[in-house]
Design a protein around this motif. Structure first.
Motif, PDB file in Angstrom:
ATOM      1  N   GLN A  45       0.838  -1.191   0.000  1.00  0.00           N
ATOM      2  CA  GLN A  45       0.000   0.000   0.000  1.00  0.00           C
ATOM      3  C   GLN A  45       0.882   1.254   0.000  1.00  0.00           C
ATOM      4  OE1 GLN A  45      -3.257  -0.406  -0.317  1.00  0.00           O
ATOM      5  NE2 GLN A  45      -3.072  -2.630  -0.109  1.00  0.00           N
ATOM      6  N   VAL A  46       0.306   2.349  -0.448  1.00  0.00           N
ATOM      7  CA  VAL A  46       1.013   3.628  -0.418  1.00  0.00           C
ATOM      8  C   VAL A  46       1.318   3.998   1.035  1.00  0.00           C
ATOM      9  CG1 VAL A  46       0.854   6.091  -0.931  1.00  0.00           C
ATOM     10  CG2 VAL A  46      -0.028   4.419  -2.566  1.00  0.00           C
ATOM     11  N   GLY A  47       2.558   4.351   1.298  1.00  0.00           N
ATOM     12  CA  GLY A  47       3.002   4.668   2.653  1.00  0.00           C
ATOM     13  C   GLY A  47       3.762   3.550   3.321  1.00  0.00           C
ATOM     14  N   ASP A  48       3.750   2.334   2.736  1.00  0.00           N
ATOM     15  CA  ASP A  48       4.482   1.205   3.314  1.00  0.00           C
ATOM     16  C   ASP A  48       5.989   1.400   3.160  1.00  0.00           C
ATOM     17  OD1 ASP A  48       2.180  -0.046   4.069  1.00  0.00           O
ATOM     18  OD2 ASP A  48       2.151  -1.490   2.411  1.00  0.00           O
ATOM     19  N   LEU A  49       6.739   0.831   4.094  1.00  0.00           N
ATOM     20  CA  LEU A  49       8.188   0.791   3.998  1.00  0.00           C
ATOM     21  C   LEU A  49       8.616  -0.506   3.342  1.00  0.00           C
ATOM     22  CD1 LEU A  49       9.285   2.081   7.538  1.00  0.00           C
ATOM     23  CD2 LEU A  49       8.966   3.408   5.451  1.00  0.00           C
ATOM     24  N   VAL A  50       9.601  -0.433   2.454  1.00  0.00           N
ATOM     25  CA  VAL A  50      10.133  -1.635   1.801  1.00  0.00           C
ATOM     26  C   VAL A  50      11.647  -1.644   1.957  1.00  0.00           C
ATOM     27  CG1 VAL A  50       8.264  -1.944   0.139  1.00  0.00           C
ATOM     28  CG2 VAL A  50      10.166  -0.441  -0.432  1.00  0.00           C
ATOM     29  N   PHE A  51      12.162  -2.835   2.224  1.00  0.00           N
ATOM     30  CA  PHE A  51      13.609  -3.048   2.241  1.00  0.00           C
ATOM     31  C   PHE A  51      13.952  -3.756   0.942  1.00  0.00           C
ATOM     32  CE2 PHE A  51      17.503  -5.329   3.743  1.00  0.00           C
ATOM     33  CZ  PHE A  51      18.261  -4.195   3.976  1.00  0.00           C
ATOM     34  N   ALA A  52      14.659  -3.072   0.063  1.00  0.00           N
ATOM     35  CA  ALA A  52      14.904  -3.588  -1.286  1.00  0.00           C
ATOM     36  C   ALA A  52      16.325  -3.265  -1.708  1.00  0.00           C
ATOM     37  CB  ALA A  52      13.905  -2.982  -2.272  1.00  0.00           C
ATOM     38  N   GLN A  53      16.709  -3.839  -2.853  1.00  0.00           N
ATOM     39  CA  GLN A  53      18.031  -3.549  -3.394  1.00  0.00           C
ATOM     40  C   GLN A  53      17.904  -3.119  -4.854  1.00  0.00           C
ATOM     41  OE1 GLN A  53      20.527  -7.028  -3.207  1.00  0.00           O
ATOM     42  NE2 GLN A  53      19.413  -8.100  -4.824  1.00  0.00           N
ATOM     43  N   PHE A  54      18.888  -2.369  -5.305  1.00  0.00           N
ATOM     44  CA  PHE A  54      18.857  -1.839  -6.661  1.00  0.00           C
ATOM     45  C   PHE A  54      19.257  -2.912  -7.672  1.00  0.00           C
ATOM     46  CE2 PHE A  54      19.108   2.289  -4.493  1.00  0.00           C
ATOM     47  CZ  PHE A  54      18.132   2.968  -5.203  1.00  0.00           C
ATOM     48  N   LEU A  55      18.380  -3.098  -8.657  1.00  0.00           N
ATOM     49  CA  LEU A  55      18.695  -3.964  -9.791  1.00  0.00           C
ATOM     50  C   LEU A  55      19.324  -3.152 -10.909  1.00  0.00           C
ATOM     51  CD1 LEU A  55      18.454  -6.782 -11.117  1.00  0.00           C
ATOM     52  CD2 LEU A  55      16.223  -6.048 -11.993  1.00  0.00           C
ATOM     53  N   ILE A  56      18.840  -1.926 -11.085  1.00  0.00           N
ATOM     54  CA  ILE A  56      19.382  -0.994 -12.077  1.00  0.00           C
ATOM     55  C   ILE A  56      19.655   0.329 -11.374  1.00  0.00           C
ATOM     56  CG2 ILE A  56      18.931   0.295 -14.197  1.00  0.00           C
ATOM     57  CD1 ILE A  56      17.170  -1.983 -15.126  1.00  0.00           C
ATOM     58  N   ALA A  57      20.866   0.826 -11.482  1.00  0.00           N
ATOM     59  CA  ALA A  57      21.234   2.130 -10.910  1.00  0.00           C
ATOM     60  C   ALA A  57      22.197   2.794 -11.876  1.00  0.00           C
ATOM     61  CB  ALA A  57      21.856   1.966  -9.527  1.00  0.00           C
ATOM     62  N   ASN A  58      21.621   3.460 -12.872  1.00  0.00           N
ATOM     63  CA  ASN A  58      22.395   4.089 -13.933  1.00  0.00           C
ATOM     64  C   ASN A  58      21.937   5.530 -14.065  1.00  0.00           C
ATOM     65  OD1 ASN A  58      23.306   4.946 -16.607  1.00  0.00           O
ATOM     66  ND2 ASN A  58      23.824   2.798 -16.954  1.00  0.00           N
ATOM     67  N   LYS A  59      22.870   6.438 -14.248  1.00  0.00           N
ATOM     68  CA  LYS A  59      22.516   7.849 -14.326  1.00  0.00           C
ATOM     69  C   LYS A  59      21.650   8.167 -15.535  1.00  0.00           C
ATOM     70  CE  LYS A  59      26.757   9.159 -16.770  1.00  0.00           C
ATOM     71  NZ  LYS A  59      27.949  10.053 -16.759  1.00  0.00           N
ATOM     72  N   ASP A  60      21.654   7.289 -16.540  1.00  0.00           N
ATOM     73  CA  ASP A  60      20.867   7.529 -17.745  1.00  0.00           C
ATOM     74  C   ASP A  60      19.548   6.773 -17.748  1.00  0.00           C
ATOM     75  OD1 ASP A  60      22.934   9.125 -18.818  1.00  0.00           O
ATOM     76  OD2 ASP A  60      23.998   7.328 -19.474  1.00  0.00           O
ATOM     77  N   MET A  61      19.258   6.027 -16.688  1.00  0.00           N
ATOM     78  CA  MET A  61      18.035   5.225 -16.638  1.00  0.00           C
ATOM     79  C   MET A  61      17.355   5.410 -15.290  1.00  0.00           C
ATOM     80  SD  MET A  61      19.439   1.671 -18.322  1.00  0.00           S
ATOM     81  CE  MET A  61      17.835   0.906 -18.257  1.00  0.00           C
ATOM     82  N   GLU A  62      16.060   5.123 -15.250  1.00  0.00           N
ATOM     83  CA  GLU A  62      15.320   5.204 -13.998  1.00  0.00           C
ATOM     84  C   GLU A  62      15.767   4.073 -13.068  1.00  0.00           C
ATOM     85  OE1 GLU A  62      10.657   5.423 -12.526  1.00  0.00           O
ATOM     86  OE2 GLU A  62      11.206   4.204 -14.268  1.00  0.00           O
ATOM     87  N   PRO A  63      16.054   4.365 -11.802  1.00  0.00           N
ATOM     88  CA  PRO A  63      16.456   3.297 -10.876  1.00  0.00           C
ATOM     89  C   PRO A  63      15.342   2.272 -10.715  1.00  0.00           C
ATOM     90  CG  PRO A  63      16.913   5.469  -9.951  1.00  0.00           C
ATOM     91  CD  PRO A  63      16.074   5.695 -11.165  1.00  0.00           C
ATOM     92  N   GLU A  64      15.740   1.008 -10.615  1.00  0.00           N
ATOM     93  CA  GLU A  64      14.767  -0.082 -10.448  1.00  0.00           C
ATOM     94  C   GLU A  64      15.144  -0.918  -9.236  1.00  0.00           C
ATOM     95  OE1 GLU A  64      13.076  -4.006 -12.869  1.00  0.00           O
ATOM     96  OE2 GLU A  64      14.096  -2.385 -13.950  1.00  0.00           O
ATOM     97  N   LEU A  65      14.144  -1.202  -8.401  1.00  0.00           N
ATOM     98  CA  LEU A  65      14.345  -1.971  -7.177  1.00  0.00           C
ATOM     99  C   LEU A  65      13.728  -3.347  -7.291  1.00  0.00           C
ATOM    100  CD1 LEU A  65      13.431   0.835  -4.620  1.00  0.00           C
ATOM    101  CD2 LEU A  65      15.715  -0.125  -4.931  1.00  0.00           C
ATOM    102  N   VAL A  66      14.252  -4.285  -6.514  1.00  0.00           N
ATOM    103  CA  VAL A  66      13.667  -5.620  -6.391  1.00  0.00           C
ATOM    104  C   VAL A  66      13.719  -6.025  -4.924  1.00  0.00           C
ATOM    105  CG1 VAL A  66      14.223  -6.409  -8.722  1.00  0.00           C
ATOM    106  CG2 VAL A  66      15.905  -6.700  -6.904  1.00  0.00           C
ATOM    107  N   CYS A  67      12.796  -6.894  -4.530  1.00  0.00           N
ATOM    108  CA  CYS A  67      12.755  -7.419  -3.162  1.00  0.00           C
ATOM    109  C   CYS A  67      13.062  -8.908  -3.136  1.00  0.00           C
ATOM    110  CB  CYS A  67      11.387  -7.147  -2.532  1.00  0.00           C
ATOM    111  SG  CYS A  67      11.090  -5.409  -2.191  1.00  0.00           S
ATOM    112  N   ILE A  68      13.839  -9.371  -4.098  1.00  0.00           N
ATOM    113  CA  ILE A  68      14.284 -10.768  -4.154  1.00  0.00           C
ATOM    114  C   ILE A  68      15.747 -10.796  -4.556  1.00  0.00           C
ATOM    115  CG2 ILE A  68      12.059 -11.892  -4.615  1.00  0.00           C
ATOM    116  CD1 ILE A  68      12.669 -11.681  -7.587  1.00  0.00           C
ATOM    117  N   ASP A  69      16.443 -11.862  -4.163  1.00  0.00           N
ATOM    118  CA  ASP A  69      17.835 -12.005  -4.552  1.00  0.00           C
ATOM    119  C   ASP A  69      17.937 -12.735  -5.881  1.00  0.00           C
ATOM    120  OD1 ASP A  69      17.243 -14.603  -3.884  1.00  0.00           O
ATOM    121  OD2 ASP A  69      18.392 -14.606  -2.021  1.00  0.00           O
TER     122      ASP A  69
END
Length: 244
Positions: free
Chosen positions: A125-149
């Protein structure tokens, strides 16, 4: 080869300071040539034969040739593979928008949770906290998170945060807390039993048995940022004896 840099480890450096390795290079006619490569961490940049400092802080070193600047900055720059604490601020189709304290928002797919399918969607839900890691972190692209290894397991990631307290600290304190043998964390464990989630983006979530203990832990962590080890241990000892 990097003796001049090693001599400055532990000192405060300023932007514009630089080191040159060219004068240290010597060719031996008998011994085999050993190529050394310096690994530049945050705050350092390699420019040819020069190592340039572009962030103020304390120079740190890790064997064999890893150097970085340990600073007290609060602005977080995403890096691939780093785990962060984010806040879900919007739903856009099948993607959640997550605020992680950076210059832009990150996207989190509903399929990036353990066991999630088109029919079995995660309860986010909106307002929830998530513990995630970055799958994509590039200055030319939108950052993308995942909650799985990489094996598809949550491994501690996902939605969390019921009943706890979220606050911000400097990135330098986060690295000290996440160190393998953290003095601050070991001192904290002797006070109150608590749950502690630390994100590389400078956000910490804590939950203890009572609201009072939770607030005390949060205040101690924020105070420990500017204290020496001796001052911190004295403060923790007073809290343990019930002085506060």
């Amino acid at each position: 080869m990097f003796s001049t840099v090693r001599e400055r480890v532990g000192e405060v450096l300023l932007p514009g300071d630089e080191f040159s390795f060219e004068a240290e290079e010597k060719i031996s006619l008998t011994a085999p040539v050993k190529s050394e490569k310096v690994v530049c961490g945050p705050g350092l940049r390699r420019c040819g034969d020069r190592l340039v400092v572009f962030k103020s802080g304390v120079l740190r070193h890790k064997e064999p040739n890893v150097f970085w600047i340990d600073s007290q900055q609060r602005r977080y720059v995403p890096a691939k593979g780093e785990s962060i604490i984010g806040i879900v601020i919007a739903k856009s189709g099948d993607v959640f928008k997550v605020d992680f304290g950076g210059s832009e928002q990150a996207s989190l797919s509903y399929l990036a949770f353990e066991g999630a399918t088109k029919r079995n969607r995660p309860n986010v839900q909106v307002g929830d906290l998530v513990f995630a890691q970055f799958l994509i972190a590039n200055k030319d692209m939108e950052p993308e998170l995942v909650c799985i290894d990489s094996s598809g397991r949550a491994n501690g990631m996902g939605v969390f945060g019921a009943g706890g307290l979220l606050f911000r600290v400097s990135l330098g304190l986060v690295r000290r807390l996440l160190a393998p043998h953290s003095d601050i964390r070991s001192d904290l464990e002797q006070l109150f039993p608590c749950e502690l989630v630390v994100g590389m983006n400078g956000r910490i979530w804590v939950k203890s048995a009572t609201v009072q203990q939770t607030l005390i832990i949060a205040n101690l962590l924020q105070s420990a940022e500017t204290m020496t080890a001796q001052q911190r241990q004295q403060l923790f000892r007073k809290v343990q004896q019930g002085a506060f």
